[in-house]
Design a protein around this motif. Structure first.
Motif, PDB file in Angstrom:
ATOM      1  N   PHE A   1       0.839  -1.195   0.000  1.00 34.57           N
ATOM      2  CA  PHE A   1       0.000   0.000   0.000  1.00 34.57           C
ATOM      3  C   PHE A   1       0.877   1.249   0.000  1.00 34.57           C
ATOM      4  N   LYS A   2       0.483   2.242  -0.795  1.00 32.07           N
ATOM      5  CA  LYS A   2       1.198   3.518  -0.885  1.00 32.07           C
ATOM      6  C   LYS A   2       0.253   4.653  -0.487  1.00 32.07           C
ATOM      7  N   LYS A   3       0.834   5.658   0.208  1.00 31.79           N
ATOM      8  CA  LYS A   3       0.025   6.821   0.589  1.00 31.79           C
ATOM      9  C   LYS A   3      -0.457   7.512  -0.679  1.00 31.79           C
ATOM     10  N   ASP A   4      -1.767   7.710  -0.767  1.00 34.47           N
ATOM     11  CA  ASP A   4      -2.369   8.268  -1.969  1.00 34.47           C
ATOM     12  C   ASP A   4      -2.937   9.667  -1.734  1.00 34.47           C
ATOM     13  N   HIS A   5      -3.509   9.877  -0.551  1.00 40.10           N
ATOM     14  CA  HIS A   5      -4.201  11.140  -0.292  1.00 40.10           C
ATOM     15  C   HIS A   5      -4.249  11.376   1.213  1.00 40.10           C
ATOM     16  N   VAL A   6      -4.055  12.624   1.608  1.00 43.76           N
ATOM     17  CA  VAL A   6      -4.184  13.006   3.012  1.00 43.76           C
ATOM     18  C   VAL A   6      -5.090  14.228   3.080  1.00 43.76           C
ATOM     19  N   ALA A   7      -6.091  14.149   3.958  1.00 42.61           N
ATOM     20  CA  ALA A   7      -7.006  15.278   4.146  1.00 42.61           C
ATOM     21  C   ALA A   7      -7.190  15.520   5.636  1.00 42.61           C
ATOM     22  N   THR A   8      -7.412  16.766   5.985  1.00 42.97           N
ATOM     23  CA  THR A   8      -7.732  17.111   7.365  1.00 42.97           C
ATOM     24  C   THR A   8      -9.236  17.294   7.456  1.00 42.97           C
ATOM     25  N   ILE A   9      -9.836  16.582   8.395  1.00 44.73           N
ATOM     26  CA  ILE A   9     -11.262  16.743   8.657  1.00 44.73           C
ATOM     27  C   ILE A   9     -11.366  17.594   9.915  1.00 44.73           C
ATOM     28  N   ASP A  10     -12.014  18.727   9.802  1.00 46.21           N
ATOM     29  CA  ASP A  10     -12.202  19.636  10.929  1.00 46.21           C
ATOM     30  C   ASP A  10     -13.663  20.072  10.925  1.00 46.21           C
ATOM     31  N   GLY A  11     -14.526  19.154  11.359  1.00 47.75           N
ATOM     32  CA  GLY A  11     -15.957  19.415  11.273  1.00 47.75           C
ATOM     33  C   GLY A  11     -16.388  19.328   9.820  1.00 47.75           C
ATOM     34  N   GLY A  12     -17.395  20.074   9.453  1.00 48.35           N
ATOM     35  CA  GLY A  12     -17.849  20.131   8.067  1.00 48.35           C
ATOM     36  C   GLY A  12     -18.591  18.884   7.616  1.00 48.35           C
ATOM     37  N   HIS A  13     -18.796  18.805   6.311  1.00 49.29           N
ATOM     38  CA  HIS A  13     -19.604  17.739   5.722  1.00 49.29           C
ATOM     39  C   HIS A  13     -19.085  16.330   6.041  1.00 49.29           C
ATOM     40  N   PRO A  14     -17.761  16.033   5.887  1.00 55.03           N
ATOM     41  CA  PRO A  14     -17.298  14.674   6.198  1.00 55.03           C
ATOM     42  C   PRO A  14     -17.596  14.267   7.638  1.00 55.03           C
ATOM     43  N   ALA A  15     -17.435  15.204   8.576  1.00 54.16           N
ATOM     44  CA  ALA A  15     -17.684  14.893   9.983  1.00 54.16           C
ATOM     45  C   ALA A  15     -19.175  14.643  10.223  1.00 54.16           C
ATOM     46  N   ARG A  16     -20.041  15.441   9.608  1.00 52.01           N
ATOM     47  CA  ARG A  16     -21.487  15.228   9.748  1.00 52.01           C
ATOM     48  C   ARG A  16     -21.893  13.895   9.123  1.00 52.01           C
ATOM     49  N   TYR A  17     -21.333  13.573   7.957  1.00 51.87           N
ATOM     50  CA  TYR A  17     -21.628  12.309   7.281  1.00 51.87           C
ATOM     51  C   TYR A  17     -21.326  11.124   8.194  1.00 51.87           C
ATOM     52  N   MET A  18     -20.221  11.205   8.950  1.00 52.52           N
ATOM     53  CA  MET A  18     -19.822  10.118   9.831  1.00 52.52           C
ATOM     54  C   MET A  18     -20.540  10.157  11.175  1.00 52.52           C
ATOM     55  N   GLY A  19     -21.427  11.131  11.370  1.00 46.19           N
ATOM     56  CA  GLY A  19     -22.193  11.211  12.602  1.00 46.19           C
ATOM     57  C   GLY A  19     -21.422  11.812  13.762  1.00 46.19           C
TER      58      GLY A  19
END
Length: 146
Positions: free
Chosen positions: A27-45
């Protein structure tokens, strides 16, 4: 209809060792994102969630397969329950990867300090072996006959 597995997400206290472990499996690192609230955090509950979301892609996989690591900030507390390699507990049991040569793959993991959890087993026309992965999760290697 389901076509194939797409990804698995693993919450980790420290992404570094997990990235190194999964690199041993291709496995190789493909993408790194910072989640700081917002839509991804709401999606995950978890609307107030803060985490690094690190995508590791399996090189050459067709269809693509990813392991997504979540490193929470602050780090999640430890669960005093059963150790993750206790395969009798309910919920997630283990993650299995198919390999061409289980002996070679085992030697590579052992040479890099990975803990072997079982002897090799022949079962239903395949060779199997369990290992302790990052955060104590159980990883299985599978070599199918023919």
């Amino acid at each position: 209809m389901i076509l194939n597995a797409d990804h698995i997400t693993i919450a980790v206290a420290d992404a570094g060792p997990a990235i190194e472990f999964f690199a041993l499996l291709g496995f190789k690192k493909d993408h790194v994102a910072t989640i700081d609230g917002g839509h991804p955090a709401r999606y995950m509950g978890m609307p107030g969630m803060k985490a690094q979301h690190i995508t590791l892609a399996l090189e050459g996989a067709n269809p693509p397969f990813e392991i997504q690591l979540l490193e929470f900030d602050p780090a999640a507390g430890t669960d005093p329950g059963a150790h993750p390699t206790n395969l009798r507990k309910r919920g997630f049991n283990h993650l299995a990867f198919r390999v061409d040569d289980i002996e070679t793959a085992t030697a590579r993991l052992v040479a890099n300090g990975v803990t072997v959890l079982s002897d090799e087993m022949d079962y239903i026309s395949r060779k199997l072996r369990l290992f302790e992965g990052p955060e104590g999760i159980t990883i299985e290697l599978v070599q199918r006959d023919g």
